[in-house]
Design a protein around this motif. Structure first.
Motif, PDB file in Angstrom:
ATOM      1  N   LEU A 150       0.826  -1.210   0.000  1.00  0.00           N
ATOM      2  CA  LEU A 150       0.000   0.000   0.000  1.00  0.00           C
ATOM      3  C   LEU A 150       0.859   1.259   0.000  1.00  0.00           C
ATOM      4  O   LEU A 150       0.528   2.245  -0.669  1.00  0.00           O
ATOM      5  N   TYR A 151       1.956   1.240   0.750  1.00  0.00           N
ATOM      6  CA  TYR A 151       2.836   2.410   0.790  1.00  0.00           C
ATOM      7  C   TYR A 151       3.331   2.766  -0.611  1.00  0.00           C
ATOM      8  O   TYR A 151       3.242   3.923  -1.044  1.00  0.00           O
ATOM      9  N   ASP A 152       3.849   1.790  -1.340  1.00  0.00           N
ATOM     10  CA  ASP A 152       4.390   2.058  -2.670  1.00  0.00           C
ATOM     11  C   ASP A 152       3.297   2.432  -3.661  1.00  0.00           C
ATOM     12  O   ASP A 152       3.533   3.228  -4.585  1.00  0.00           O
ATOM     13  N   ASN A 153       2.097   1.861  -3.491  1.00  0.00           N
ATOM     14  CA  ASN A 153       0.978   2.258  -4.343  1.00  0.00           C
ATOM     15  C   ASN A 153       0.654   3.736  -4.161  1.00  0.00           C
ATOM     16  O   ASN A 153       0.440   4.466  -5.137  1.00  0.00           O
ATOM     17  N   VAL A 154       0.597   4.172  -2.909  1.00  0.00           N
ATOM     18  CA  VAL A 154       0.264   5.573  -2.636  1.00  0.00           C
ATOM     19  C   VAL A 154       1.404   6.491  -3.078  1.00  0.00           C
ATOM     20  O   VAL A 154       1.174   7.598  -3.577  1.00  0.00           O
ATOM     21  N   ALA A 155       2.641   6.028  -2.934  1.00  0.00           N
ATOM     22  CA  ALA A 155       3.806   6.847  -3.306  1.00  0.00           C
ATOM     23  C   ALA A 155       3.993   6.948  -4.814  1.00  0.00           C
ATOM     24  O   ALA A 155       4.695   7.862  -5.291  1.00  0.00           O
ATOM     25  N   PHE A 156       3.385   6.052  -5.578  1.00  0.00           N
ATOM     26  CA  PHE A 156       3.652   5.966  -7.017  1.00  0.00           C
ATOM     27  C   PHE A 156       3.476   7.304  -7.747  1.00  0.00           C
ATOM     28  O   PHE A 156       4.372   7.708  -8.523  1.00  0.00           O
ATOM     29  N   PRO A 157       2.359   8.048  -7.566  1.00  0.00           N
ATOM     30  CA  PRO A 157       2.226   9.323  -8.294  1.00  0.00           C
ATOM     31  C   PRO A 157       3.313  10.327  -7.937  1.00  0.00           C
ATOM     32  O   PRO A 157       3.755  11.099  -8.809  1.00  0.00           O
ATOM     33  N   LEU A 158       3.758  10.349  -6.684  1.00  0.00           N
ATOM     34  CA  LEU A 158       4.816  11.280  -6.287  1.00  0.00           C
ATOM     35  C   LEU A 158       6.139  10.919  -6.962  1.00  0.00           C
ATOM     36  O   LEU A 158       6.878  11.808  -7.419  1.00  0.00           O
ATOM     37  N   ARG A 159       6.443   9.639  -7.039  1.00  0.00           N
ATOM     38  CA  ARG A 159       7.685   9.222  -7.691  1.00  0.00           C
ATOM     39  C   ARG A 159       7.625   9.413  -9.205  1.00  0.00           C
ATOM     40  O   ARG A 159       8.641   9.681  -9.852  1.00  0.00           O
ATOM     41  N   GLU A 160       6.434   9.299  -9.763  1.00  0.00           N
ATOM     42  CA  GLU A 160       6.262   9.389 -11.211  1.00  0.00           C
ATOM     43  C   GLU A 160       6.223  10.839 -11.705  1.00  0.00           C
ATOM     44  O   GLU A 160       6.727  11.152 -12.789  1.00  0.00           O
ATOM     45  N   HIS A 161       5.597  11.727 -10.910  1.00  0.00           N
ATOM     46  CA  HIS A 161       5.300  13.073 -11.408  1.00  0.00           C
ATOM     47  C   HIS A 161       6.011  14.200 -10.667  1.00  0.00           C
ATOM     48  O   HIS A 161       5.818  15.367 -11.012  1.00  0.00           O
ATOM     49  N   THR A 162       6.805  13.886  -9.636  1.00  0.00           N
ATOM     50  CA  THR A 162       7.514  14.934  -8.904  1.00  0.00           C
ATOM     51  C   THR A 162       8.981  14.547  -8.732  1.00  0.00           C
ATOM     52  O   THR A 162       9.368  13.418  -9.026  1.00  0.00           O
ATOM     53  N   ARG A 163       9.765  15.481  -8.225  1.00  0.00           N
ATOM     54  CA  ARG A 163      11.184  15.227  -7.953  1.00  0.00           C
ATOM     55  C   ARG A 163      11.466  15.276  -6.458  1.00  0.00           C
ATOM     56  O   ARG A 163      12.564  15.622  -6.032  1.00  0.00           O
ATOM     57  N   ARG A 164      10.498  14.936  -5.668  1.00  0.00           N
ATOM     58  CA  ARG A 164      10.645  14.985  -4.217  1.00  0.00           C
ATOM     59  C   ARG A 164      11.586  13.885  -3.741  1.00  0.00           C
ATOM     60  O   ARG A 164      11.669  12.809  -4.348  1.00  0.00           O
TER      61      ARG A 164
END
Length: 342
Positions: free
Chosen positions: A98-112
Motif C-alpha cells: 500500500l505504501y508504494d501504491n500511494v507513493a507511485f504518483p509522487l515518484r512518477e510526477h515529482t522530484r521529491r
C-alpha cells in the motif's frame, strides 16, 4: 481549494451509437456532487471525458480557462494534475504494498526526495485510516481497505478535483456508511471539488450538495440536493425511490405498451419519502458549502415531503458530535481505522 467544472453541450458516442447528447452542468467549486443513472447510461464514460481519457464528439469541458475537450496533450497533462481519481476497485498495483501504491504518483510526477515522499504518503494513509497497514499487499486486505488505499493515492498530489467511480460497489451497508463519512470529512479538510458516481440511494440522499441523473441518453436533472429530492419528474422519482413503476425498465426505457398497461391498471409512483438531514463532518462543524435544511425549498416555494429534515439519531444522515470522532485518525471519521475493517 477546489475549482469549478463547467460542462457545455457534451456529446459522446461509440461506433455511431450515442451514449448521451448535449449534457450541460456546472460542478460548483468545493462542493460534493453525485451522478446517478441506470446501469449503462454512461456515467463512467462521463468521468473519463472529464479527465481527458476519452474525447467527446462535441461540446466543452472548461476548467480554469482550459477546454479539456479540445486542448493539446501538453496542456491536458498540466490540467490533469488538478485531478485525483478513485477507481471502482481501487486499481492498485497487486505487486506493490500500500505504501508504494500511494507513493507511485509522487515518484512518477515529482522530484521529491524519499524523505518528503514518506512524510506525504504517511499523512494520506493516516487521513484514510490505514496506519499500520501500509506494508500489506492489496491481496492481503479487504475490498473496503483497497478502496481507502486507492483514495489515499488519489489524494497524494493534493488535487483540487476528486472523481469517485462507484466507491461503494461491493461494500456492505455499514462499510458504505463509514466510507460516506470519510468522503464528507475529506471534503471539509481539502476543500476540493468532489464528483461521485454511485448507485447507492442513501449516499445520494445524504452526502451530496448537488445531484444529477443520466437517463435515456441525456441529463434528466442536475441541481441542489433538495431540488432533486422534491422533484415530481417521473424518472427522478422512480430512481430515487427504487420503484419498478415508472419510465425506467429492465433495459433502461419501458416501451409505450408497458407504460400504458401501468396507467390502465391505475398504478402510480410512490409518494416522495422525507428528505433526510445532510451528512455532516465527524468533528461537528458545518460543511463549507452547507445550506440550512429546507432553504432551497423555502426559496423556491416548494413544500417538502412530510417529515423532512427531522433529526433521527439512528439515521446515517444525523450529524456526528465532535466527541464521537475524537479518537479516530485525522480525516477517518468515527470507527474508520486500519485492520480488517471497511
Amino acid at each position: 481549494m477546489g475549482v469549478e467544472i463547467r460542462v457545455d453541450g457534451l456529446t459522446k458516442s461509440f461506433g455511431g451509437a450515442p451514449v448521451w447528447r448535449d449534457v450541460s452542468l456546472t460542478l460548483p467549486s468545493g462542493e460534493i456532487s453525485v451522478l446517478l443513472g441506470p446501469s449503462g447510461t454512461g456515467k463512467s464514460v462521463f468521468l473519463k471525458c472529464l479527465v481527458g481519457l476519452l474525447k467527446p464528439d462535441r461540446g466543452h469541458i472548461l476548467i480554469e480557462g482550459h477546454d479539456i475537450a479540445t486542448c493539446r496533450e501538453r496542456e491536458l497533462y498540466r490540467v490533469r494534475r488538478l485531478f485525483g481519481v478513485l477507481f471502482q476497485d481501487g486499481a492498485l498495483f497487486g505487486s506493490m504494498n500500500l505504501y508504494d501504491n500511494v507513493a507511485f504518483p509522487l515518484r512518477e510526477h515529482t522530484r521529491r526526495s524519499e524523505n518528503e515522499i514518506r512524510s506525504i504518503v504517511m499523512s494520506k494513509i493516516e487521513m484514510v485510516g490505514l496506519l499500520g497497514a501500509e506494508r500489506k499487499l492489496p491481496g492481503e486486505i479487504s475490498g473496503g481497505m483497497r478502496k481507502r488505499a486507492g483514495l489515499a493515492r488519489a489524494l497524494v498530489l493534493d488535487p483540487e478535483i476528486i472523481l469517485f467511480d462507484e466507491p461503494d460497489s461491493g461494500l456492505d451497508p455499514v462499510r458504505t456508511a463509514y466510507l460516506n463519512q470519510l468522503i464528507v470529512d475529506l471534503n471539509q479538510q481539502t476543500g476540493a471539488t468532489f464528483l461521485i458516481v454511485t448507485h447507492d440511494i442513501n449516499t445520494a440522499r445524504t452526502v451530496p450538495d448537488n445531484i444529477g441523473l443520466l437517463y435515456h441518453r441525456h441529463l434528466a436533472m442536475f441541481g441542489p440536493r433538495e431540488m432533486c429530492l422534491c422533484s415530481q419528474e417521473p424518472v427522478v422519482r422512480q430512481f430515487l425511490n427504487a420503484q419498478r413503476v415508472g419510465p425506467i425498465g429492465m433495459s433502461e426505457e419501458k416501451d409505450a405498451d408497458e407504460l400504458a398497461a401501468e396507467a390502465a391498471a391505475g398504478v402510480e409512483l410512490a409518494a416522495l419519502p422525507p428528505i433526510p438531514l445532510q451528512l455532516g463532518p465527524s468533528n461537528g462543524e458545518p460543511r463549507p458549502s452547507q445550506r440550512p435544511p429546507g432553504q432551497w425549498c423555502a426559496d423556491n416555494d416548494v413544500t417538502p415531503p412530510p417529515g423532512s429534515f427531522e433529526p433521527d439519531p439512528s439515521s446515517a444522515a444525523s450529524p456526528v458530535p465532535a466527541s464521537a470522532g475524537a479518537a479516530a485518525p485525522a480525516g477517518a471519521g468515527p470507527g474508520v481505522a486500519g485492520g480488517d475493517g471497511p
